[in-house]
Scaffold this active site. Structure first.
Site, PDB file in Angstrom:
ATOM      1  N   LYS A 203      11.027 -13.951 -52.923  1.00 52.48           N
ATOM      2  CA  LYS A 203      11.985 -14.128 -54.012  1.00 52.48           C
ATOM      3  C   LYS A 203      12.125 -12.808 -54.745  1.00 52.48           C
ATOM      4  O   LYS A 203      11.159 -12.292 -55.308  1.00 52.48           O
ATOM      5  CB  LYS A 203      11.510 -15.226 -54.954  1.00 52.48           C
ATOM      6  CG  LYS A 203      12.412 -15.399 -56.170  1.00 52.48           C
ATOM      7  CD  LYS A 203      12.043 -16.604 -56.995  1.00 52.48           C
ATOM      8  CE  LYS A 203      12.899 -16.680 -58.236  1.00 52.48           C
ATOM      9  NZ  LYS A 203      12.588 -17.854 -59.054  1.00 52.48           N
ATOM     10  N   LYS A 256      15.161 -15.548 -50.808  1.00 53.06           N
ATOM     11  CA  LYS A 256      16.071 -15.793 -51.922  1.00 53.06           C
ATOM     12  C   LYS A 256      16.305 -14.510 -52.700  1.00 53.06           C
ATOM     13  O   LYS A 256      15.321 -13.845 -53.032  1.00 53.06           O
ATOM     14  CB  LYS A 256      15.438 -16.848 -52.828  1.00 53.06           C
ATOM     15  CG  LYS A 256      16.190 -17.129 -54.098  1.00 53.06           C
ATOM     16  CD  LYS A 256      15.407 -18.027 -54.993  1.00 53.06           C
ATOM     17  CE  LYS A 256      16.179 -18.142 -56.296  1.00 53.06           C
ATOM     18  NZ  LYS A 256      15.440 -18.754 -57.342  1.00 53.06           N
TER      19      LYS A 256
END
Ligand code: PBG
Length: 349
Positions: A203, A256
């Protein structure tokens, strides 16, 4: 006699042969989108009969618990059978107490959806940022920095409370080190050995989360998330993050955002055999929606192309705010293609 020599000419390749008709193109298509691999995020808020559109994200709503079944029914009707829940708590405090409260907003939402749709996969976002009064993803030390190790038991407690409410998968998005191990140990110890963990492993500290912070009311009051989320420049480190989460017990891993990190996704696909999820985040969605609204892009084609690129890069499943629209568009596309084919000949006897 003709004294010119025959020059061997290599046949040129007619790629276009297989692009001639829609059915031919479908026959040789390498990547197919499937609504059963889409995950629809839902933002749940306190109150009754609330359905408020989020300004930055057209088509995405804050929903009260009583309105959730309608949203889930719509998704299931389109073929989308997995949802990811985010909660907007009534009160925030330094210890993020509503995040693990039995009557917290996500816990209520899980129970409500489970009651009406026992087969829908309910995934819950595990993080503290929407529940702390300072908006950070962990507990703070006296000097205002995040205390990684003090945060771990809180995250484990949040994940446990989601599992107790009936969540099918817990998805930690906080990016604290060691969280997967902490959550796994607690779930196992408390009778939830069967509950999988979807780790937001790679992330990145991304500007593309901008619209989400309006959606989840989770912007930090000071500073940013660069001390725990990844530096956008680091692709190799992303693979180490994923490997660490797998070693700690993650069942699924995530990259992500999605489109600005397709290289990371493709490398992760090549390196790991676990299911990989990609998150088409709020900024990716909002860019397409706003560009389409101003007539710059064909929304349907651009969205399906973006999702296809994410699947092609290696995502097994995709978290997308466009899940329901995309599922409907795909169904229309297939229906249209079938109608365009001549009716099957009937055998005359
Ligand atoms: C943190 C969380 C965020 C997103 C999902 N989980 C925000 C952040 O890390 O700042 C972003 C999702 C999106 O932008 O669509 N709980």
């Amino acid at each position: 006699m003709n004294d010119s020599f025959a020059i061997p000419v290599l046949p040129f390749q007619r790629f276009r042969r297989l692009r001639r008709t829609p059915a031919l193109r479908r026959l040789v298509r390498e990547t197919r989108l499937d609504p059963s691999t889409f995950i629809l995020p839902l933002f749940v808020t306190h109150g009754f009969d609330v359905r408020e559109e989020i300004g930055a994200m057209p088509g995405v709503y804050h929903l009260s618990v009583d309105r959730l079944p309608y949203a889930v029914e719509e998704a299931v009707g389109a073929g989308v059978t997995s949802v990811l829940l985010f909660g907007l708590p009534e009160t925030k405090d330094a210890g993020a107490s509503e995040a693990f409260a039995p009557e917290g907003i996500v816990q209520q939402a899980v129970r409500r959806i489970k009651a009406d749709f026992p087969d829908v996969v309910i995934i819950t976002d595990v993080c503290l940022c929407a529940y702390t009064d300072h908006g950070h993803c962990g507990l703070l030390t006296a000097t205002g920095t995040i205390d990684n190790d003090m945060t771990l038991p809180v995250l484990a407690r949040v994940a446990l409370s989601h599992a107790e409410a009936g969540a099918d998968i817990v998805a930690p998005s906080d990016m604290m080190d060691g969280r997967i191990a902490a959550i796994r140990a607690t779930l196992d110890d408390r009778g939830f050995a069967e509950t999988p963990i979807m780790a937001y492993s790679a992330k990145f500290a991304s500007a593309f989360y901008g619209p989400f912070r309006e959606a989840a009311h989770s912007a930090p009051s000071h500073g940013d998330r660069r001390s725990h989320q990844m530096d956008p420049a680091n692709g190799r480190e992303a693979l180490r993050e994923i490997a660490a989460d797998i070693m700690e017990g993650a069942d699924m891993v995530m990259v992500k955002p999605a489109m600005p990190y397709l290289d990371v996704l493709a490398q992760a696909r090549a390196a790991f055999d676990l299911p990989i999820t990609a998150y088409q985040v709020s900024g990716e969605y909002a860019m397409l929606k706003h560009a389409a609204a101003s007539g710059l892009l064909d929304e349907r084609r651009a969205m399906l192309e973006a999702l296809t690129s994410i699947a092609r890069a290696g995502a097994d499943s995709i978290i997308t705010y466009a899940a329901v629209d995309a599922a409907r568009w795909l169904a229309e596309e297939w229906g249209g293609a079938l109608r365009a084919l001549p009716a099957p000949a009937t055998v005359a006897d």
